[in-house]
Design a protein around this motif. Structure first.
Motif, PDB file in Angstrom:
ATOM      1  N   TRP A 155      50.138  53.459  39.009  1.00 45.01           N
ATOM      2  CA  TRP A 155      50.692  52.112  39.110  1.00 45.01           C
ATOM      3  C   TRP A 155      52.168  52.081  38.693  1.00 45.01           C
ATOM      4  O   TRP A 155      52.973  51.370  39.305  1.00 45.01           O
ATOM      5  CB  TRP A 155      49.886  51.140  38.260  1.00 45.01           C
ATOM      6  N   ARG A 177      43.729  45.825  40.620  1.00 43.32           N
ATOM      7  CA  ARG A 177      44.167  45.503  39.259  1.00 43.32           C
ATOM      8  C   ARG A 177      43.933  44.041  38.897  1.00 43.32           C
ATOM      9  O   ARG A 177      43.559  43.733  37.764  1.00 43.32           O
ATOM     10  CB  ARG A 177      45.646  45.859  39.086  1.00 43.32           C
ATOM     11  N   ASP A 203      40.163  43.904  38.271  1.00 43.56           N
ATOM     12  CA  ASP A 203      39.680  44.765  37.202  1.00 43.56           C
ATOM     13  C   ASP A 203      40.198  44.342  35.831  1.00 43.56           C
ATOM     14  O   ASP A 203      39.543  44.592  34.809  1.00 43.56           O
ATOM     15  CB  ASP A 203      40.076  46.222  37.479  1.00 43.56           C
ATOM     16  N   GLU A 204      41.380  43.720  35.778  1.00 41.95           N
ATOM     17  CA  GLU A 204      41.942  43.292  34.502  1.00 41.95           C
ATOM     18  C   GLU A 204      41.810  41.789  34.273  1.00 41.95           C
ATOM     19  O   GLU A 204      42.512  41.208  33.433  1.00 41.95           O
ATOM     20  CB  GLU A 204      43.396  43.744  34.401  1.00 41.95           C
ATOM     21  N   LYS A 205      40.932  41.141  35.045  1.00 44.10           N
ATOM     22  CA  LYS A 205      40.557  39.730  34.836  1.00 44.10           C
ATOM     23  C   LYS A 205      41.708  38.753  35.075  1.00 44.10           C
ATOM     24  O   LYS A 205      41.694  37.633  34.555  1.00 44.10           O
ATOM     25  CB  LYS A 205      40.002  39.520  33.416  1.00 44.10           C
ATOM     26  N   SER A 206      42.686  39.152  35.850  1.00 43.13           N
ATOM     27  CA  SER A 206      43.780  38.233  36.142  1.00 43.13           C
ATOM     28  C   SER A 206      43.307  37.036  36.962  1.00 43.13           C
ATOM     29  O   SER A 206      43.825  35.920  36.809  1.00 43.13           O
ATOM     30  CB  SER A 206      44.901  38.964  36.886  1.00 43.13           C
TER      31      SER A 206
END
Length: 480
Positions: free
Chosen positions: A295, A337, A340-343
């Motif tokens: 990334w 992302r 997976d990172e709850k954004s």
């Protein structure tokens, strides 16, 4: 070993003939490459004979490409030589004009590589204009460095021959598709008295510390460079660089990726380069790193693609990840992302606020007497990944073609932009025209506001005047 490669418009021939006395002797393997008989071409180093005559041709200037592409940070308009000037050394080279009437500049050192040598994020490196005949160049700054040719012009047509005579050292120099693994290992074993190495792909070249290169010597360098080139290509694809016309050609310029040693910097993009910490080089020099966990490099290359016409102040670290996500979809389709990172969860929370309480740009007007932030509106600052969710919803709704069309139109018809308000209005109205939909409700739910209510009203009126149909669904409900 023999090496022949063409660097875009800049073509040169570099022959490294290894004549070691060891049992692992490496001999020239390309019968089409003939040793250059010019004086100074056979300079002997420990175990190596180097044909040091380079024929160089002008390349297009980075500024011309920056304007054509509509981007903020220009690509790299200089090329590596594979040679190094030791600190306090004196370099002798002979220059001959082959075509045209311009000669290259010689750069000593690498942008961003060494903070102690004043080549940090915003500083440059020494450049010497070469002249016809013999040039004697002294390292008066006592720092030395890798040597590059900057030979760029708006209308490139000149060509020169440069013969390195004395005062230089070869560095381990890997060229994708040309250098053999055994040759690379031999260079690392024998050319071990230089601090840095270089690896060259089609769209990038890498400057790595010798230590890092040695750490990953067992990697498949061709595969790594192929993956980095593919990363760059995927970001070109989402940018609409499909080679369908001059405006939409992929740039012939490479982008430099260099290791840096600034303890106060992580990684960054700037003019002519992207720069990375030692730890981030682990991702650049390994196939697993760049292919599945890259990334950081994906992101920094994104900065080299951002179009300034619709990157207003709050978006510097937002729209850059349109390109990162495009690479992630290509390289690791099962990962995302934002998911997976709850954004997305944070975005849903933000979107549930009353419209009048939301400010997409989340800027502050300072602090009150108690030291608390005073917001232009009532909402807290939206984080960069929440903001990215809005841009990703447009990709989900309309596909990659949305951003491809946005980039292509912006290049073909560069708008007159004076400030962030112009950028926001341009993006909002152009998005509606691309999708053939009135996206007012979508933008209002996201809290897109210009710097004043009057300007905000004018932007939404411009959308209304287009007389487009509303979307048939609530785009703010879309997620990956």
């Amino acid at each position: 070993m023999s090496f022949k490669h063409t660097f875009g418009y800049l073509a040169f021939l570099l022959i490294l003939s290894v004549s070691s006395c060891s049992d692992n002797e490496i001999k020239p393997n390309d019968p089409t490459v003939k040793p250059n008989p010019d004086p100074g071409s056979n300079v002997t180093f420990v175990g190596f004979k180097v044909d040091s005559v380079l024929t160089v041709s002008e390349i297009v200037s980075a500024e011309k490409e920056r304007v054509r592409l509509g981007i903020t940070f220009p690509h790299t308009d200089f090329e590596p030589t594979g040679f190094y000037l030791p600190a306090n050394g004196t370099l002798k080279i002979k220059v001959e004009q082959v075509a045209g009437n311009r000669l290259p500049k010689l750069m000593i050192g690498t942008y961003s590589r060494y903070l102690s040598l004043n080549t940090g994020a915003t500083t440059g490196v020494p450049e010497i204009q070469l002249v016809a005949g013999e040039n004697t160049i002294k390292d008066t700054k006592g720092q030395g460095g890798l040597l590059y040719f900057r030979y760029a012009n708006y209308s490139p047509s000149a060509k020169a021959k440069v013969s390195f005579i004395s005062g230089f050292k070869p560095v381990p120099f890997y060229v994708k598709g040309k250098t053999k693994k055994s040759e690379w290992l031999s260079m690392l074993a024998q050319l071990n008295d230089v601090p840095d190495v270089q690896l060259v792909g089609d769209k990038v070249f890498i400057v790595s510390s010798f230590t890092k290169a040695l750490q990953y010597k067992d990697e498949d360098q061709d595969a790594v460079l192929n993956k980095i080139d593919e990363m760059a290509h995927q970001e070109n694809v989402i940018s609409g660089l499909d080679n369908s016309s001059y405006e939409h050609q992929e740039s012939s310029l490479r982008i430099m990726m260099t290791e840096h040693d600034d303890p106060n910097a992580f990684m960054y993009a700037w003019y002519f380069r992207t720069a990375y910490t030692k730890s981030e080089m682990d991702k650049i020099l390994t196939l697993k790193g760049i292919g599945t966990n890259g990334w950081g490099p994906w992101h920094e290359f994104g900065h080299m693609h951002q179009q300034s016409a619709w990157t207003w102040g709050a978006l510097g670290e937002v729209t850059v990840n349109i390109y990162s996500l495009a690479v992630q979809r290509s390289f690791t389709p099962t990962a995302n992302r934002l998911r997976d990172e709850k954004s997305w969860d944070a975005a849903v929370t933000y979107l549930k606020l009353p419209d009048e309480d939301k400010d997409f740009n989340g800027s502050t007007d300072g602090k009150d007497a108690a030291g608390h932030d005073i917001y232009r509106y009532k909402s807290p600052v939206t984080d960069v990944f929440v903001r990215l969710c809005m841009f990703q919803q447009l990709q989900i709704a309309f596909g990659d073609q949305f951003y491809i069309s946005l980039h292509k139109y912006t290049r073909s018809y560069p708008p007159v932009i004076n400030n962030d308000d112009d950028k926001m209005k341009y993006f909002m109205t152009r998005a509606c025209k691309i999708t053939d939909r009135d996206l007012s409700d979508f933008f209002k739910k996201w809290g897109l506001r210009l710097s004043s209510q009057t300007l905000t009203d004018e932007a939404y009126k411009a959308i209304s005047d287009l007389q487009l149909a509303k979307p048939d669904r609530d785009l703010t409900l879309l997620t990956d």
